[in-house]
Design a protein around this motif. Structure first.
Motif, PDB file in Angstrom:
ATOM      1  N   ARG A  63      -2.058 -15.532   2.841  1.00 13.08           N
ATOM      2  CA  ARG A  63      -1.702 -15.784   1.445  1.00 13.08           C
ATOM      3  C   ARG A  63      -0.512 -16.737   1.330  1.00 13.08           C
ATOM      4  NH1 ARG A  63      -3.011 -12.389  -2.689  1.00 13.08           N
ATOM      5  NH2 ARG A  63      -1.786 -13.900  -3.863  1.00 13.08           N
ATOM      6  N   GLY A  64      -0.387 -17.616   2.301  1.00 10.30           N
ATOM      7  CA  GLY A  64       0.706 -18.571   2.257  1.00 10.30           C
ATOM      8  C   GLY A  64       0.338 -19.816   1.482  1.00 10.30           C
ATOM      9  N   VAL A  65       1.267 -20.759   1.453  1.00  8.41           N
ATOM     10  CA  VAL A  65       1.011 -22.103   0.950  1.00  8.41           C
ATOM     11  C   VAL A  65       1.747 -23.058   1.883  1.00  8.41           C
ATOM     12  CG1 VAL A  65       2.959 -22.065  -0.681  1.00  8.41           C
ATOM     13  CG2 VAL A  65       1.041 -23.638  -1.067  1.00  8.41           C
ATOM     14  N   THR A  66       1.126 -24.193   2.172  1.00  9.55           N
ATOM     15  CA  THR A  66       1.677 -25.135   3.142  1.00  9.55           C
ATOM     16  C   THR A  66       1.822 -26.508   2.522  1.00  9.55           C
ATOM     17  OG1 THR A  66       0.630 -23.957   4.993  1.00  9.55           O
ATOM     18  CG2 THR A  66       1.305 -26.233   5.391  1.00  9.55           C
ATOM     19  N   HIS A  92      -6.208 -30.381   7.704  1.00  9.17           N
ATOM     20  CA  HIS A  92      -6.249 -29.627   6.446  1.00  9.17           C
ATOM     21  C   HIS A  92      -7.048 -28.337   6.641  1.00  9.17           C
ATOM     22  CE1 HIS A  92      -6.082 -29.529   1.937  1.00  9.17           C
ATOM     23  NE2 HIS A  92      -7.101 -28.712   2.133  1.00  9.17           N
ATOM     24  N   ALA A  93      -8.190 -28.446   7.311  1.00 10.54           N
ATOM     25  CA  ALA A  93      -9.014 -27.263   7.561  1.00 10.54           C
ATOM     26  C   ALA A  93      -8.289 -26.248   8.438  1.00 10.54           C
ATOM     27  CB  ALA A  93     -10.339 -27.674   8.203  1.00 10.54           C
ATOM     28  N   LEU A  94      -7.542 -26.730   9.429  1.00  9.79           N
ATOM     29  CA  LEU A  94      -6.785 -25.819  10.294  1.00  9.79           C
ATOM     30  C   LEU A  94      -5.684 -25.104   9.518  1.00  9.79           C
ATOM     31  CD1 LEU A  94      -6.271 -27.888  13.575  1.00  9.79           C
ATOM     32  CD2 LEU A  94      -7.900 -26.034  13.195  1.00  9.79           C
ATOM     33  N   GLY A 152      -3.950 -20.300   3.601  1.00 13.06           N
ATOM     34  CA  GLY A 152      -3.718 -20.485   2.174  1.00 13.06           C
ATOM     35  C   GLY A 152      -3.808 -21.952   1.797  1.00 13.06           C
ATOM     36  N   PRO A 153      -3.544 -22.269   0.514  1.00 16.46           N
ATOM     37  CA  PRO A 153      -3.663 -23.654   0.043  1.00 16.46           C
ATOM     38  C   PRO A 153      -2.748 -24.612   0.796  1.00 16.46           C
ATOM     39  CG  PRO A 153      -3.413 -22.123  -1.799  1.00 16.46           C
ATOM     40  CD  PRO A 153      -3.148 -21.340  -0.559  1.00 16.46           C
ATOM     41  N   VAL A 154      -3.189 -25.872   0.866  1.00 13.46           N
ATOM     42  CA  VAL A 154      -2.417 -26.933   1.516  1.00 13.46           C
ATOM     43  C   VAL A 154      -2.151 -28.028   0.491  1.00 13.46           C
ATOM     44  CG1 VAL A 154      -2.340 -28.601   3.410  1.00 13.46           C
ATOM     45  CG2 VAL A 154      -3.560 -26.428   3.701  1.00 13.46           C
TER      46      VAL A 154
END
Length: 272
Positions: free
Chosen positions: A130-133, A150-152, A157-159
């Motif tokens: 549940r992170g965001v990067t 991006h897929a990795l 969570g969202p990138v």
């Protein structure tokens, strides 16, 4: 998720963040046989994950291997001594991804040479998916490499991609450090509740579940934060009374402005 054809994914460091990424990759369908973990001593649970999924484990850089992706997930304090022996893993099609806070692309290149490089800033909720990067790619990163990175990254969570490396310092200040601000909000709410007469343990439970629930509502709702706030606020009611303090000229916004600015300055200092 298919694996880049140019070589294996080599994960440097299988601690909390690296381990969370590995677990996410395996769950997303990446074969353990396409991953190499370099870590001198993973924790028992991580060692079991590695063994159970056929992931190759090494304590140092293996000979004769050129990586498709080198994913650097070690603490910034040790990155200088960790990276130099890994230069032989970098081939012409390798993309390097670093989640080490405060370490610039120039710093990475000083150890690994000039290569396609992504600097990423996840946050700790990545450990539960549940992170965001925030991420920045240098000019050597191809569209295909960026898509694969991006897929990795999105397994946690969202990138969000930023236009300049300097923006990563702002990302660090907002979302990288942000979970600590939320946890401190819970502490402050609980302490205020205690001062209002509630038992300390009850005040903490109420504050903790309120913030967790509000976060989940924000996650699931199509409405933005201001609309959700307005939905809770009846004119002349208790919430409005509290918000008149929090939203005053000397309330939360100027305090957060100062806090985020301080965090960004520190990120810039660490980056050199």
């Amino acid at each position: 998720m298919s694996v880049a054809a140019s070589g294996p994914i080599i994960l440097i460091g299988a601690g909390n963040m690296g381990g969370a990424m590995l677990a996410g990759w395996l769950k997303s369908g990446i074969s353990g046989a396409s991953v190499i973990v370099i870590d001198p001593g993973p924790q028992p649970a991580m060692a079991k994950l590695i063994a159970d999924n056929g992931v190759r484990h090494e304590t140092a850089a293996p000979e004769g291997v050129k990586a498709g992706v080198i994913f650097v997930a070690v603490k910034p304090q040790v990155i200088d001594q960790v990276l130099s022996p890994l230069k032989g893993l970098v081939g012409p099609e390798t993309v390097i991804v670093s989640v080490a806070a405060g370490k610039t692309i120039a710093n990475l290149e000083s150890h690994l040479g000039e290569a396609a490089t992504v600097r990423a800033m996840p946050n700790t909720p990545a450990m539960i998916g549940r992170g965001v990067t925030g991420a920045y790619a240098n000019a050597r990163v191809t569209d295909a490499q960026r898509d694969f990175v991006h897929a990795l990254l999105k397994v946690s969570g969202p990138v969000e991609w930023v236009a300049s490396e300097g923006d990563i310092d702002a990302v660090t200040a907002v979302s990288g450090s942000g979970p600590a601000y939320v946890f401190y909000l819970v502490e402050c709410m609980a302490e205020a509740g205690r001062k209002a007469g509630l038992p300390a343990d009850l005040a903490m439970r109420l504050a903790r579940e309120t913030v967790a629930g509000a976060g989940e509502l924000l996650h699931q709702s199509p409405d933005d934060a201001s609309r959700l706030r307005q939905n809770v606020t009846s004119p002349g009611g208790t919430t409005a009374a509290a918000l008149s303090v929090l939203m005053a000229d000397d309330g939360m916004q100027p305090l957060f402005d100062k806090a985020i600015a301080a965090a960004r300055r520190r990120a810039e200092e660490l980056a050199g």
